[in-house]
Design a protein around this motif. Sequence first.
Motif, short mmCIF file in Angstrom:
data_model
loop_
_atom_site.label_atom_id
_atom_site.label_comp_id
_atom_site.label_asym_id
_atom_site.label_seq_id
_atom_site.Cartn_x
_atom_site.Cartn_y
_atom_site.Cartn_z
N GLU A 293 31.19 49.22 25.87
CA GLU A 293 30.30 48.09 25.63
C GLU A 293 30.80 46.92 26.49
OE1 GLU A 293 28.82 45.14 22.03
OE2 GLU A 293 29.81 47.04 21.54
N ILE A 294 30.10 46.65 27.57
CA ILE A 294 30.57 45.66 28.55
C ILE A 294 29.59 44.50 28.61
CG2 ILE A 294 31.08 45.25 30.99
CD1 ILE A 294 31.86 48.23 31.12
N LYS A 295 30.11 43.29 28.52
CA LYS A 295 29.29 42.10 28.57
C LYS A 295 29.21 41.55 30.00
CE LYS A 295 28.77 37.48 26.57
NZ LYS A 295 29.37 36.46 25.65
N ASN A 296 30.36 41.24 30.58
CA ASN A 296 30.41 40.67 31.92
C ASN A 296 31.25 41.53 32.85
OD1 ASN A 296 28.95 38.12 31.35
ND2 ASN A 296 30.75 37.67 30.08
N ILE A 297 30.92 41.50 34.13
CA ILE A 297 31.70 42.21 35.15
C ILE A 297 32.18 41.21 36.19
CG2 ILE A 297 31.51 43.78 37.11
CD1 ILE A 297 30.06 45.68 35.53
N SER A 298 33.45 41.32 36.53
CA SER A 298 34.04 40.52 37.60
C SER A 298 34.54 41.48 38.68
CB SER A 298 35.20 39.66 37.06
OG SER A 298 35.87 39.02 38.12
N ILE A 299 33.99 41.37 39.88
CA ILE A 299 34.38 42.24 41.00
C ILE A 299 35.16 41.39 41.99
CG2 ILE A 299 33.57 43.74 42.86
CD1 ILE A 299 31.04 44.21 41.22
N SER A 300 36.44 41.74 42.18
CA SER A 300 37.31 41.02 43.11
C SER A 300 37.50 41.85 44.36
CB SER A 300 38.68 40.74 42.47
OG SER A 300 38.53 39.96 41.30
N PHE A 301 37.40 41.20 45.51
CA PHE A 301 37.54 41.88 46.79
C PHE A 301 38.92 41.62 47.37
CE2 PHE A 301 33.03 41.53 46.11
CZ PHE A 301 32.60 42.80 46.43
N GLN A 302 39.53 42.70 47.82
CA GLN A 302 40.93 42.67 48.22
C GLN A 302 41.08 43.16 49.66
OE1 GLN A 302 43.48 44.47 45.32
NE2 GLN A 302 45.06 45.02 46.80
N THR A 303 41.88 42.45 50.44
CA THR A 303 42.26 42.89 51.78
C THR A 303 43.78 42.94 51.83
OG1 THR A 303 40.31 41.87 52.79
CG2 THR A 303 42.13 42.42 54.25
N GLY A 304 44.34 44.14 51.98
CA GLY A 304 45.80 44.27 51.90
C GLY A 304 46.28 43.85 50.53
N ASN A 305 47.17 42.85 50.50
CA ASN A 305 47.67 42.36 49.22
C ASN A 305 47.00 41.06 48.79
OD1 ASN A 305 48.89 40.88 51.32
ND2 ASN A 305 50.58 40.26 50.01
N VAL A 306 45.88 40.68 49.45
CA VAL A 306 45.22 39.40 49.17
C VAL A 306 43.87 39.64 48.51
CG1 VAL A 306 44.36 37.26 50.15
CG2 VAL A 306 46.35 38.37 51.18
N LYS A 307 43.70 39.10 47.31
CA LYS A 307 42.41 39.14 46.61
C LYS A 307 41.69 37.84 46.92
CE LYS A 307 44.02 42.19 42.92
NZ LYS A 307 45.40 42.41 43.40
N ILE A 308 40.61 37.94 47.69
CA ILE A 308 40.01 36.75 48.29
C ILE A 308 39.05 36.01 47.36
CG2 ILE A 308 40.26 37.68 50.61
CD1 ILE A 308 37.30 38.39 50.56
N GLY A 309 38.62 36.64 46.25
CA GLY A 309 37.69 35.99 45.33
C GLY A 309 36.92 37.00 44.52
N SER A 310 36.14 36.50 43.57
CA SER A 310 35.44 37.36 42.62
C SER A 310 33.97 36.97 42.50
CB SER A 310 36.09 37.28 41.24
OG SER A 310 37.48 37.57 41.30
N ILE A 311 33.14 37.99 42.30
CA ILE A 311 31.73 37.80 41.96
C ILE A 311 31.55 38.22 40.50
CG2 ILE A 311 29.35 38.50 42.46
CD1 ILE A 311 30.12 38.97 45.31
N VAL A 312 31.02 37.32 39.67
CA VAL A 312 30.96 37.54 38.22
C VAL A 312 29.50 37.45 37.76
CG1 VAL A 312 31.81 36.77 35.97
CG2 VAL A 312 33.24 36.46 38.02
N PHE A 313 29.10 38.41 36.92
CA PHE A 313 27.73 38.38 36.38
C PHE A 313 27.66 39.24 35.12
CE2 PHE A 313 28.06 41.35 39.96
CZ PHE A 313 27.84 42.56 39.32
#
Length: 395
Positions: A48-68
């Motif tokens: 049962e999932i309410k919100n999803i946060s998808i974080s984009f990663q390059t190497g060891n750096v997570k550059i940000g998230s899209i949340v909906f």
Amino acid sequence: SRYQIYTQEIYFKNNDLFISVDQSNYRNLNLASKRVIEIIDKVLSTREIKNISISFQTGNVKIGSIVFPLQKFRQFTNNSISYAEMKRFISYENFYPQDEEARIFQGNIDFPLYTWGVKPDLKNHVGAPEAFYSGQIGLLASGGIILNKNSSFDSMIGVGIFQNLDQLRLTSFSRLPKVRSDVREYLKERYALKQFSYTHIFDPTYSKDYLFFGGLKIGLFEEMYGGIGGEVLFRDIKKPWYLTANYYWVKQREFNQRLSFRNYETFTGHLNFIWETPLDGVKMILSGGRYLAKDSGLTLNMSKTFKTGFTLGFFATKTDISAFEFGEGSFDKGIYFSIPLDVVSSKYRKDNARFVWKNLTRDGGAMLSGTLDLGGYVENSSSYFLNYLNNGFYD
């Protein structure tokens, strides 16, 4: 994965799902987000999932998230609600680490990884007194070793197949140190070690308000220079701007582009302000600092990126040397364009073919190439640019 999107971590907390993925296939992170949902759809149906946060990663750096909200996104994909309605629920946020006890999946990468590639190489020299056009057609062979998420070795060898650059016999004249005007001597070399370097990216500092990280690079950066230096980046994904700063000690390479060097050496570095302007797809980069010929000044770079990925831009540099010292042209300037390779491919690809034109090669205002370029990690991922590319959700 047929989409070339690889899950790194999954966290589940308070009916919210947090996913970190690594991908190099999509320029448009909105489209990449949609692909992530398609990939993990079976997992989503088991909880049962309410919100999803998808974080984009390059190497060891997570550059940000899209949340909906997951329910709203499914309604949108089923055409139950419009994108205008869906857009009210999408947010672009800085990545912030989750509690370890909430982690339900951890990806495992078997390092070291090996990379290689071959691509065409076209060299041009226009407007020389000996001949209006001289050029070379060849191949660039690249190879690398990724030691871990932080560190890697990279190399590139150039092989000339056909050329008429030997007709360039005149020696260049300059009132400044010849940091670029001897480029014709480098162009003549048929077999060259273009690049051989070691890169280390330090672990980033994450905050709900910003991302800060830096790196170190040592080796042969480009065909004319080698050395050592570093770069840092500060960015808030919610803001239309970010900052980078770099500083390098470099020494000029011999014309044969092996492992030997000439006598000239210098320090060079710049503070860079990158701004996604209110005009759709228009970016401004203002750089100030010390250039290769030991002159100091400013570079303005303006570009327009279309939704297809095609980019057109120009740059101009003015430093503390006079027009007389600079020579013909008075100051450094040029135009460039970049063509996304997926325009001519049936597959989505993040790569671009880039072309730069300068009417003259002078030594004033010359910048170092082959640097860390940390801006490439976060390029086109600000909330302003992603809102501009909202049509990616329709693909």
